[in-house]
Design an enzyme around this catalytic site. Structure first.
Site, PDB file in Angstrom:
ATOM      1  N   THR A  75       0.838  -1.204   0.000  1.00  0.00           N
ATOM      2  CA  THR A  75       0.000   0.000   0.000  1.00  0.00           C
ATOM      3  C   THR A  75       0.868   1.247   0.000  1.00  0.00           C
ATOM      4  O   THR A  75       1.972   1.241   0.533  1.00  0.00           O
ATOM      5  CB  THR A  75      -0.936   0.047   1.231  1.00  0.00           C
ATOM      6  OG1 THR A  75      -1.806   1.173   1.099  1.00  0.00           O
ATOM      7  CG2 THR A  75      -0.178   0.161   2.540  1.00  0.00           C
TER       8      THR A  75
ATOM      9  N   PHE B  86      -8.611   8.445   7.944  1.00  0.00           N
ATOM     10  CA  PHE B  86      -8.488   8.875   6.543  1.00  0.00           C
ATOM     11  C   PHE B  86      -9.736   8.422   5.800  1.00  0.00           C
ATOM     12  O   PHE B  86     -10.632   7.795   6.385  1.00  0.00           O
ATOM     13  CB  PHE B  86      -7.214   8.278   5.916  1.00  0.00           C
ATOM     14  CG  PHE B  86      -7.244   6.777   5.830  1.00  0.00           C
ATOM     15  CD1 PHE B  86      -7.716   6.140   4.699  1.00  0.00           C
ATOM     16  CD2 PHE B  86      -6.835   5.992   6.905  1.00  0.00           C
ATOM     17  CE1 PHE B  86      -7.778   4.752   4.625  1.00  0.00           C
ATOM     18  CE2 PHE B  86      -6.884   4.605   6.830  1.00  0.00           C
ATOM     19  CZ  PHE B  86      -7.355   3.990   5.692  1.00  0.00           C
ATOM     20  N   GLY B  87      -9.780   8.714   4.525  1.00  0.00           N
ATOM     21  CA  GLY B  87     -10.871   8.232   3.674  1.00  0.00           C
ATOM     22  C   GLY B  87     -12.232   8.695   4.181  1.00  0.00           C
ATOM     23  O   GLY B  87     -12.441   9.880   4.464  1.00  0.00           O
ATOM     24  N   TYR B  88     -13.148   7.755   4.329  1.00  0.00           N
ATOM     25  CA  TYR B  88     -14.528   8.064   4.718  1.00  0.00           C
ATOM     26  C   TYR B  88     -14.702   8.156   6.235  1.00  0.00           C
ATOM     27  O   TYR B  88     -15.833   8.310   6.712  1.00  0.00           O
ATOM     28  CB  TYR B  88     -15.473   6.988   4.161  1.00  0.00           C
ATOM     29  CG  TYR B  88     -15.549   6.942   2.646  1.00  0.00           C
ATOM     30  CD1 TYR B  88     -16.422   7.778   1.950  1.00  0.00           C
ATOM     31  CD2 TYR B  88     -14.750   6.064   1.898  1.00  0.00           C
ATOM     32  CE1 TYR B  88     -16.498   7.735   0.566  1.00  0.00           C
ATOM     33  CE2 TYR B  88     -14.818   6.019   0.514  1.00  0.00           C
ATOM     34  CZ  TYR B  88     -15.696   6.852  -0.145  1.00  0.00           C
ATOM     35  OH  TYR B  88     -15.777   6.813  -1.527  1.00  0.00           O
TER      36      TYR B  88
ATOM     37  N   LYS C  58     -10.283   2.522  16.508  1.00  0.00           N
ATOM     38  CA  LYS C  58     -10.374   1.963  15.154  1.00  0.00           C
ATOM     39  C   LYS C  58      -9.536   0.683  15.050  1.00  0.00           C
ATOM     40  O   LYS C  58      -9.957  -0.300  14.445  1.00  0.00           O
ATOM     41  CB  LYS C  58      -9.907   3.009  14.135  1.00  0.00           C
ATOM     42  CG  LYS C  58     -10.154   2.566  12.700  1.00  0.00           C
ATOM     43  CD  LYS C  58      -9.773   3.629  11.698  1.00  0.00           C
ATOM     44  CE  LYS C  58     -10.034   3.138  10.277  1.00  0.00           C
ATOM     45  NZ  LYS C  58      -9.449   4.006   9.262  1.00  0.00           N
TER      46      LYS C  58
ATOM     47  N   ASP D  82      -7.951  -4.745   0.229  1.00  0.00           N
ATOM     48  CA  ASP D  82      -8.814  -3.871  -0.554  1.00  0.00           C
ATOM     49  C   ASP D  82     -10.079  -3.688   0.264  1.00  0.00           C
ATOM     50  O   ASP D  82     -10.603  -4.654   0.844  1.00  0.00           O
ATOM     51  CB  ASP D  82      -9.118  -4.429  -1.942  1.00  0.00           C
ATOM     52  CG  ASP D  82      -9.615  -3.310  -2.856  1.00  0.00           C
ATOM     53  OD1 ASP D  82      -8.910  -2.299  -3.008  1.00  0.00           O
ATOM     54  OD2 ASP D  82     -10.735  -3.423  -3.395  1.00  0.00           O
TER      55      ASP D  82
ATOM     56  N   ARG E  86     -10.315  -3.571   8.862  1.00  0.00           N
ATOM     57  CA  ARG E  86      -8.918  -3.962   8.602  1.00  0.00           C
ATOM     58  C   ARG E  86      -8.307  -4.591   9.857  1.00  0.00           C
ATOM     59  O   ARG E  86      -7.541  -5.544   9.773  1.00  0.00           O
ATOM     60  CB  ARG E  86      -8.103  -2.748   8.146  1.00  0.00           C
ATOM     61  CG  ARG E  86      -6.844  -3.124   7.398  1.00  0.00           C
ATOM     62  CD  ARG E  86      -6.281  -1.985   6.569  1.00  0.00           C
ATOM     63  NE  ARG E  86      -6.726  -0.706   7.002  1.00  0.00           N
ATOM     64  CZ  ARG E  86      -7.682   0.000   6.394  1.00  0.00           C
ATOM     65  NH1 ARG E  86      -8.218  -0.423   5.275  1.00  0.00           N
ATOM     66  NH2 ARG E  86      -8.078   1.153   6.884  1.00  0.00           N
TER      67      ARG E  86
ATOM     68  N   LYS F 261      -3.188   3.589   6.242  1.00  0.00           N
ATOM     69  CA  LYS F 261      -3.281   2.129   6.364  1.00  0.00           C
ATOM     70  C   LYS F 261      -2.015   1.551   6.978  1.00  0.00           C
ATOM     71  O   LYS F 261      -2.071   0.634   7.787  1.00  0.00           O
ATOM     72  CB  LYS F 261      -3.477   1.500   4.979  1.00  0.00           C
ATOM     73  CG  LYS F 261      -4.854   1.638   4.400  1.00  0.00           C
ATOM     74  CD  LYS F 261      -4.957   0.777   3.145  1.00  0.00           C
ATOM     75  CE  LYS F 261      -6.299   0.902   2.484  1.00  0.00           C
ATOM     76  NZ  LYS F 261      -6.404   0.042   1.284  1.00  0.00           N
TER      77      LYS F 261
HETATM   78  P1  IMP Z   1      -8.619   0.929  -1.040  1.00  0.00           P
HETATM   79  O1  IMP Z   1      -8.675  -0.348  -0.261  1.00  0.00           O
HETATM   80  O2  IMP Z   1      -7.391   1.715  -0.700  1.00  0.00           O
HETATM   81  O3  IMP Z   1      -8.839   0.730  -2.506  1.00  0.00           O
HETATM   82  O4  IMP Z   1      -9.791   1.797  -0.449  1.00  0.00           O
HETATM   83  C1  IMP Z   1     -10.924   2.211  -1.163  1.00  0.00           C
HETATM   84  C2  IMP Z   1     -11.425   3.521  -0.628  1.00  0.00           C
HETATM   85  O5  IMP Z   1     -11.956   3.330   0.681  1.00  0.00           O
HETATM   86  C3  IMP Z   1     -10.372   4.612  -0.528  1.00  0.00           C
HETATM   87  O6  IMP Z   1     -10.933   5.823  -0.920  1.00  0.00           O
HETATM   88  C4  IMP Z   1     -10.037   4.642   0.925  1.00  0.00           C
HETATM   89  O7  IMP Z   1      -9.683   5.914   1.358  1.00  0.00           O
HETATM   90  C5  IMP Z   1     -11.331   4.195   1.582  1.00  0.00           C
HETATM   91  N1  IMP Z   1     -10.979   3.469   2.793  1.00  0.00           N
HETATM   92  C6  IMP Z   1     -10.254   2.337   2.899  1.00  0.00           C
HETATM   93  N2  IMP Z   1     -10.114   1.995   4.182  1.00  0.00           N
HETATM   94  C7  IMP Z   1     -10.749   2.945   4.906  1.00  0.00           C
HETATM   95  C8  IMP Z   1     -10.917   3.158   6.291  1.00  0.00           C
HETATM   96  O8  IMP Z   1     -10.428   2.407   7.153  1.00  0.00           O
HETATM   97  N3  IMP Z   1     -11.637   4.226   6.656  1.00  0.00           N
HETATM   98  C9  IMP Z   1     -12.178   5.092   5.757  1.00  0.00           C
HETATM   99  N4  IMP Z   1     -12.026   4.974   4.443  1.00  0.00           N
HETATM  100  C10 IMP Z   1     -11.322   3.887   4.021  1.00  0.00           C
END
Ligand code: IMP
Length: 224
Positions: free
Chosen positions: A17, A174-176, A198, A78, A204, A22
């Site tokens: 990654t 991060f992310g959502y 978390k 993923d 995860r 992450k």
């Molecule tokens: P990927 O696994 O990195 O492809 O994640 C897909 C999408 O989900 C990305 O936009 C990430 O930011 C979001 N994402 C993955 N894991 C998390 C998390 O633990 N919390 C919030 N958003 C997540």
């Protein structure tokens, strides 16, 4: 590889990654018995294209890419956010939801933007849900982890139940995370909770803890 890891007392493994959030989580979840490397530590900086139709396919693509380049034991996750009121979207397309929604609305301006634009993705999610006033905002994160250990693939999964808030709060994670309210603590978003929360409860965390348990069993049986 297993022998080398045993000799040093550490499990050396690459997390496929480029997401620093992450990586930090995985280091915390896996703890001291692991020497965790990321692609950048090995001089690999390119974005791995996620062309699969499922979380499992995408996690395989990422893990295999690193394994084929390095020959090292590695894993990838993923993750998708599934929102019931959106029939499971954004799901496997969570990383580029803003682009997907913009294209659906005939707006090509966003299409050239990079994936993983966290803020644009949250805006897209909130605006899609705003079109469904009163809808159930129940949602979950689902993670699939692919481990390649001594050349063989193993899979681990985890999910994290909650709902989507009306607006963002908090700055952790991060992310959502700023719009995800977990059932385990239903008055705060994940971004308002300490990282330790978390790393105890998340999708995860569950998948990686299963992976760590599998690895410690594999090591124990290799020692017999
Ligand atoms: P990927 O696994 O990195 O492809 O994640 C897909 C999408 O989900 C990305 O936009 C990430 O930011 C979001 N994402 C993955 N894991 C998390 C998390 O633990 N919390 C919030 N958003 C997540």
């Amino acid at each position: 590889n297993l022998l080398a890891a045993q000799n040093s007392g550490m499990v050396k493994i690459v997390f496929a990654t480029g997401n620093k959030g992450k990586l930090r989580e995985a280091a915390e979840i896996l703890g001291e018995g692991f020497e965790l490397l990321c692609p950048a530590d090995l001089g690999i900086f390119e974005d791995i294209e996620e062309t699969g139709d499922t979380l499992t396919e995408n996690s395989i693509i990422k893990a295999k890419y690193i394994y084929e380049k390095t020959g090292l034991n590695c894993f990838a996750d993923d993750t998708g956010l599934e929102v019931d009121a959106l029939d499971g979207a954004p799901g496997v397309h969570s990383a580029r939801y803003a682009v997907e929604v913009a294209l659906r609305n005939g707006d090509t301006g966003l299409a050239s933007r990079a994936d993983h634009d966290f803020s644009a993705n949250i805006n897209a999610l909130l605006s899609e849900l705003a079109k469904k006033p009163g809808a159930d905002r129940k949602a979950r994160f689902r993670s699939v982890v692919t481990l390649i250990w001594n050349g063989e693939m193993h899979f681990f999964e985890g999910s994290f139940e909650g709902r989507i808030a009306e607006s963002r709060s908090g700055t952790n994670g991060f992310g959502y995370d700023p719009v995800f309210v977990p059932d385990d603590c239903p008055d705060k978003t994940v971004a308002e909770l300490p990282e330790s929360f978390k790393n105890e409860h998340s999708h995860r965390a569950k998948a990686l803890k299963e992976m760590a348990a599998w690895l410690s069993e594999a090591q124990a049986s290799a020692q017999i």
